[in-house]
Scaffold this active site. Structure first.
Site, PDB file in Angstrom:
ATOM      1  N   LYS A   1      -1.648   0.442  -4.813  1.00 35.63           N
ATOM      2  CA  LYS A   1      -2.531   1.139  -3.871  1.00 35.63           C
ATOM      3  C   LYS A   1      -1.890   2.460  -3.435  1.00 35.63           C
ATOM      4  O   LYS A   1      -2.519   3.500  -3.427  1.00 35.63           O
ATOM      5  CB  LYS A   1      -2.797   0.230  -2.670  1.00 35.63           C
ATOM      6  CG  LYS A   1      -3.793   0.787  -1.692  1.00 35.63           C
ATOM      7  CD  LYS A   1      -4.162  -0.247  -0.649  1.00 35.63           C
ATOM      8  CE  LYS A   1      -5.029   0.385   0.429  1.00 35.63           C
ATOM      9  NZ  LYS A   1      -5.364  -0.545   1.492  1.00 35.63           N
TER      10      LYS A   1
ATOM     11  N   GLU B   1       0.198 -13.727   4.789  1.00 33.01           N
ATOM     12  CA  GLU B   1       0.314 -12.308   5.122  1.00 33.01           C
ATOM     13  C   GLU B   1      -0.808 -11.910   6.091  1.00 33.01           C
ATOM     14  O   GLU B   1      -0.629 -11.044   6.934  1.00 33.01           O
ATOM     15  CB  GLU B   1       0.231 -11.470   3.841  1.00 33.01           C
ATOM     16  CG  GLU B   1       0.798 -10.080   3.990  1.00 33.01           C
ATOM     17  CD  GLU B   1       0.981  -9.386   2.644  1.00 33.01           C
ATOM     18  OE1 GLU B   1       1.932  -9.735   1.925  1.00 33.01           O
ATOM     19  OE2 GLU B   1       0.175  -8.514   2.309  1.00 33.01           O
TER      20      GLU B   1
ATOM     21  N   GLU C   1       9.442  -1.309  -6.231  1.00 34.38           N
ATOM     22  CA  GLU C   1       9.524  -2.222  -7.372  1.00 34.38           C
ATOM     23  C   GLU C   1       8.614  -1.740  -8.501  1.00 34.38           C
ATOM     24  O   GLU C   1       9.003  -1.689  -9.676  1.00 34.38           O
ATOM     25  CB  GLU C   1       9.091  -3.645  -6.965  1.00 34.38           C
ATOM     26  CG  GLU C   1      10.022  -4.340  -5.981  1.00 34.38           C
ATOM     27  CD  GLU C   1       9.704  -4.047  -4.527  1.00 34.38           C
ATOM     28  OE1 GLU C   1       9.035  -3.019  -4.245  1.00 34.38           O
ATOM     29  OE2 GLU C   1      10.121  -4.826  -3.658  1.00 34.38           O
TER      30      GLU C   1
ATOM     31  N   LYS D   1       9.678  -3.061   2.931  1.00 27.37           N
ATOM     32  CA  LYS D   1       9.703  -1.879   2.069  1.00 27.37           C
ATOM     33  C   LYS D   1      10.786  -0.894   2.540  1.00 27.37           C
ATOM     34  O   LYS D   1      11.254  -0.078   1.768  1.00 27.37           O
ATOM     35  CB  LYS D   1       8.324  -1.211   2.038  1.00 27.37           C
ATOM     36  CG  LYS D   1       7.273  -2.053   1.298  1.00 27.37           C
ATOM     37  CD  LYS D   1       5.948  -1.324   1.090  1.00 27.37           C
ATOM     38  CE  LYS D   1       4.954  -2.193   0.345  1.00 27.37           C
ATOM     39  NZ  LYS D   1       3.696  -1.538   0.016  1.00 27.37           N
TER      40      LYS D   1
ATOM     41  N   GLY E   1      -4.616  -4.715   0.094  1.00 27.20           N
ATOM     42  CA  GLY E   1      -3.965  -5.080  -1.164  1.00 27.20           C
ATOM     43  C   GLY E   1      -4.300  -6.497  -1.597  1.00 27.20           C
ATOM     44  O   GLY E   1      -4.689  -6.746  -2.742  1.00 27.20           O
ATOM     45  N   ARG E   2      -4.196  -7.456  -0.662  1.00 20.84           N
ATOM     46  CA  ARG E   2      -4.395  -8.860  -1.044  1.00 20.84           C
ATOM     47  C   ARG E   2      -5.868  -9.219  -1.218  1.00 20.84           C
ATOM     48  O   ARG E   2      -6.193 -10.366  -1.523  1.00 20.84           O
ATOM     49  CB  ARG E   2      -3.722  -9.777  -0.028  1.00 20.84           C
ATOM     50  CG  ARG E   2      -4.132  -9.562   1.410  1.00 20.84           C
ATOM     51  CD  ARG E   2      -3.184 -10.289   2.363  1.00 20.84           C
ATOM     52  NE  ARG E   2      -3.404  -9.948   3.772  1.00 20.84           N
ATOM     53  CZ  ARG E   2      -2.945  -8.872   4.368  1.00 20.84           C
ATOM     54  NH1 ARG E   2      -2.257  -7.978   3.682  1.00 20.84           N
ATOM     55  NH2 ARG E   2      -3.162  -8.636   5.643  1.00 20.84           N
TER      56      ARG E   2
ATOM     57  N   HIS F   1       4.293 -35.795  -9.083  1.00 15.45           N
ATOM     58  CA  HIS F   1       5.597 -36.287  -9.527  1.00 15.45           C
ATOM     59  C   HIS F   1       6.727 -35.516  -8.873  1.00 15.45           C
ATOM     60  O   HIS F   1       7.863 -35.576  -9.332  1.00 15.45           O
ATOM     61  CB  HIS F   1       5.684 -36.201 -11.058  1.00 15.45           C
ATOM     62  CG  HIS F   1       4.724 -37.130 -11.728  1.00 15.45           C
ATOM     63  ND1 HIS F   1       5.085 -38.395 -12.133  1.00 15.45           N
ATOM     64  CD2 HIS F   1       3.401 -37.000 -12.010  1.00 15.45           C
ATOM     65  CE1 HIS F   1       4.019 -38.991 -12.664  1.00 15.45           C
ATOM     66  NE2 HIS F   1       2.989 -38.166 -12.590  1.00 15.45           N
TER      67      HIS F   1
HETATM   68  C1  G6Q Z   1      -1.106  -6.689   0.503  1.00 18.46           C
HETATM   69  C2  G6Q Z   1       0.126  -6.050   0.921  1.00 18.46           C
HETATM   70  C3  G6Q Z   1       1.191  -5.959  -0.136  1.00 18.46           C
HETATM   71  C4  G6Q Z   1       0.901  -4.890  -1.182  1.00 18.46           C
HETATM   72  C5  G6Q Z   1       2.150  -4.688  -2.016  1.00 18.46           C
HETATM   73  C6  G6Q Z   1       1.966  -3.644  -3.084  1.00 18.46           C
HETATM   74  O1  G6Q Z   1      -2.060  -6.867   1.208  1.00 18.46           O
HETATM   75  O2  G6Q Z   1      -0.128  -4.820   1.497  1.00 18.46           O
HETATM   76  O3  G6Q Z   1       1.393  -7.183  -0.782  1.00 18.46           O
HETATM   77  O4  G6Q Z   1      -0.174  -5.250  -1.975  1.00 18.46           O
HETATM   78  O5  G6Q Z   1       3.211  -4.328  -1.171  1.00 18.46           O
HETATM   79  O6  G6Q Z   1       1.601  -2.417  -2.533  1.00 18.46           O
HETATM   80  P1  G6Q Z   1       1.031  -1.282  -3.456  1.00 18.46           P
HETATM   81  O7  G6Q Z   1      -0.241  -1.749  -4.044  1.00 18.46           O
HETATM   82  O8  G6Q Z   1       0.850  -0.084  -2.576  1.00 18.46           O
HETATM   83  O9  G6Q Z   1       2.061  -1.046  -4.529  1.00 18.46           O
END
Ligand code: G6Q
Length: 554
Positions: free
Chosen positions: A211, A359, A217, A518, A273-274, A390
């Site tokens: 996003k 989250e 990462e 972050k 994001g989620r 199991h």
């Molecule tokens: C989701 C969070 C988090 C995010 C990641 C990746 O709701 O905000 O999990 O999706 O940190 O972020 P970017 O999409 O900006 O790389």
């Protein structure tokens, strides 16, 4: 206006009534509730199309539901739902709407946010996605050497990874041949190294999903993938960008990485994001199952949105499921939730829901920053049945702390292995039954005597082989795990989480704890890679940094 309520929810009459009702319900066993009401299953199971939500094995009574619905009214839930669906900026700390439902609206609808109808933009981007999927699958888009793509490496993390990763796995029976899809999220070099080792660079498409397009990462993995491609493409290295697609809510930034605008798909800051698998972030899903099936997934999500928006409270699945969760967490004191899908395709569901739920609702202050005096989101964990049986089900059956469980059970299988599916279903049904009914000491003893044990042995073993039962569970039945019903299922969970956030009075759409993560590693990274330690740390961290600095590099 979105003013704070006068009283925190746990000081309202509705909450107090539930608390005193709970002390009576705690005395009753689910077995007795079923014995007293032959129609309990019919009365506590609810349908949306072919999806069935069975709450009859929750420790609920009519009075419980009535009081929980009062609580929902007290929390002004219908209004918050309507605000979310109308695109109001209910994510107060980020001053944003939470409008993932708009991603699932049909083209003939409109929804104006900030003076602009968002639906045409959503469908424009879906159309761009469809064109890309077609170009990649047909071989119209090729890599720098002219080879058609056979591999996809999808790079992203958190919300930009978990949804697509889960969905590609869940919908594997619908996969079109010709493209294998690898997901890379961890900054541990093992992740990208293993993915690239399985791909032929000339035939590899790399999707960078982020996003912000700044996540450490993801950008580190993307840069490594770019280096790998440049190195492997030899004389065609200058064409590396033909191997990349960027997905971002900030369309300019992928350009800085070297991805041209025609290879960038966008989404919007009103998509959390989620909650983004329904947007361009879902490109790996669309590449896997084709665009028409991706649209079926959206249609399933939309069907659940319509239900959530319009079904009466007493029949509204996300509302009732959310309220049952509130009852467990806040009134019965069960602060965990086991997610138990009886479908191998849902092997990533628990990981996905850990993020979606924890989250969203792992918060300690209300929307207006006031500390909360009650528990919020449960700790979520799970594994597909029967593997979990199991492993950790022992604790579910006999641990002193009850763990509410969601059994997710597709009735049909895509695989012509009927015997397997019969056994799978039998296990799902048997586990939920055992959690509810348990087995008394007398029963355990009688069974052992019948099996030939001596009375002394049977008496000694009986306490170990007895189960109290009365452990709450929900069963969700789906006809099969197809794109439409999978979409319904995920939207059901999204709205269930929203309902609970509303009752708790929290903002389910920010994630300041993730933002902290972050920032944290930055100073230590400088110290690990630089000459000296310049920041103040606690003694343990300082000692570990010193050890890490002295390590030998591979
Ligand atoms: C989701 C969070 C988090 C995010 C990641 C990746 O709701 O905000 O999990 O999706 O940190 O972020 P970017 O999409 O900006 O790389």
């Amino acid at each position: 206006m979105m003013e704070p309520p006068a009283l925190p929810i746990d000081q309202t009459a509705a909450w107090r009534a539930l608390a005193s009702h709970a002390s009576a319900v705690r005395q009753r066993h689910l077995r007795d509730l079923f014995a007293a009401d032959a129609r309990r299953f019919e009365r506590f199971s609810f349908r949306c199309g072919e999806l069935l939500l069975d709450l009859s094995r929750q420790r609920l009574e009519d009075e419980t539901l009535r009081l929980l619905l009062d609580l929902a009214g007290e929390a002004d839930l219908p209004r918050w739902r309507d605000r979310m669906l109308a695109g109001e900026k209910i994510n107060l700390t980020e001053n944003r709407a939470a409008l993932h439902t708009a991603l699932r609206l049909p083209e003939n609808r409109s929804l104006v946010v900030d003076g602009e109808d968002v639906v045409p933009a959503v469908h424009r981007e879906l159309h761009r996605m469809a064109v890309m999927v077609d170009a990649i699958r047909s071989g119209n888009w090729t890599g720098a050497t002219g080879e058609r793509f056979r591999h996809v490496i999808a790079i992203g993390i958190g919300g930009s990874d978990l949804g697509p990763r889960m969905a590609v796995e869940a919908l594997a029976p619908y996969r079109e041949p010709g493209l294998d899809i690898h997901f890379v999220s961890n900054v541990d070099g093992a992740d990208i190294a293993r993915a690239t080792a399985q791909c032929d660079a000339a035939a590899t498409l790399v999707i960078v999903a982020s996003k912000t397009f700044t996540t450490q990462e993801t950008m580190t993995n993307a840069a490594t993938a770019r280096d790998w491609l440049r190195g492997a493409l030899g004389g065609a290295a200058a064409g590396w960008a033909r191997h990349f697609i960027g997905i971002s809510a900030n369309p300019q930034v992928p350009g800085g990485f070297g991805i041209p605008p025609e290879r960038v798909l966008v989404f919007w800051d009103w998509v959390g994001g989620r909650y983004s698998l329904w947007s361009a972030i879902g490109l790996p899903i669309a590449l896997g199952i084709g665009m028409p099936r991706f649209r079926d997934l959206l249609a399933g999500g939309h069907a659940m949105d319509e239900h959530f928006a319009t079904a009466p409270a007493a029949e509204n699945l996300p509302l009732l499921m959310g309220l049952a969760g509130i009852w467990n967490v806040n009134f019965l004191g069960h602060d965990t939730l086991a997610v138990l899908p009886y479908d191998q395709g849902l092997s990533r569901l628990a990981a996905y829901l850990q993020q979606a739920d924890m989250e969203s609702n792992g918060k300690g202050v209300d929307r207006w920053g006031r500390p909360l005096g009650y528990a919020t989101g449960p700790v979520v964990f799970g594994e597909p049945g029967t593997n979990g049986q199991h492993a950790f089900y022992q604790l579910l059956h006999q641990g002193p702390r009850p763990v509410p469980a969601d059994f997710i059970v597709p009735l049909g299988s895509h695989y012509k292995l009927d015997r397997h599916h019969d056994i799978l279903l039998a296990n799902a049904l048997a586990q939920a039954e055992a959690l509810m009914c348990g087995r008394s000491r007398e029963q355990a003893e009688a069974e052992m005597l019948a099996a030939g044990k001596s009375p002394a042995e049977a008496a000694a073993l009986a306490p170990h082989r007895a189960f109290g039962g009365n452990r709450p569970s929900t069963t969700i039945l789906l006809p099969r795990l197809d794109p439409f019903h999978f979409g319904m299922l995920i939207a059901l969970y999204e709205h269930r989480i929203f309902v609970q956030g509303c009752i708790w009075g929290i903002n389910s759409f920010d994630q300041w704890g993730v933002e902290l993560g972050k920032q944290l590693a930055g100073p230590i990274l400088e110290e690990l890679t630089g000459a000296d330690i310049r920041h103040h740390h606690d003694a343990a961290t300082a000692a570990l940094i010193a050890l890490a600095k002295g390590r030998s590099r591979s």
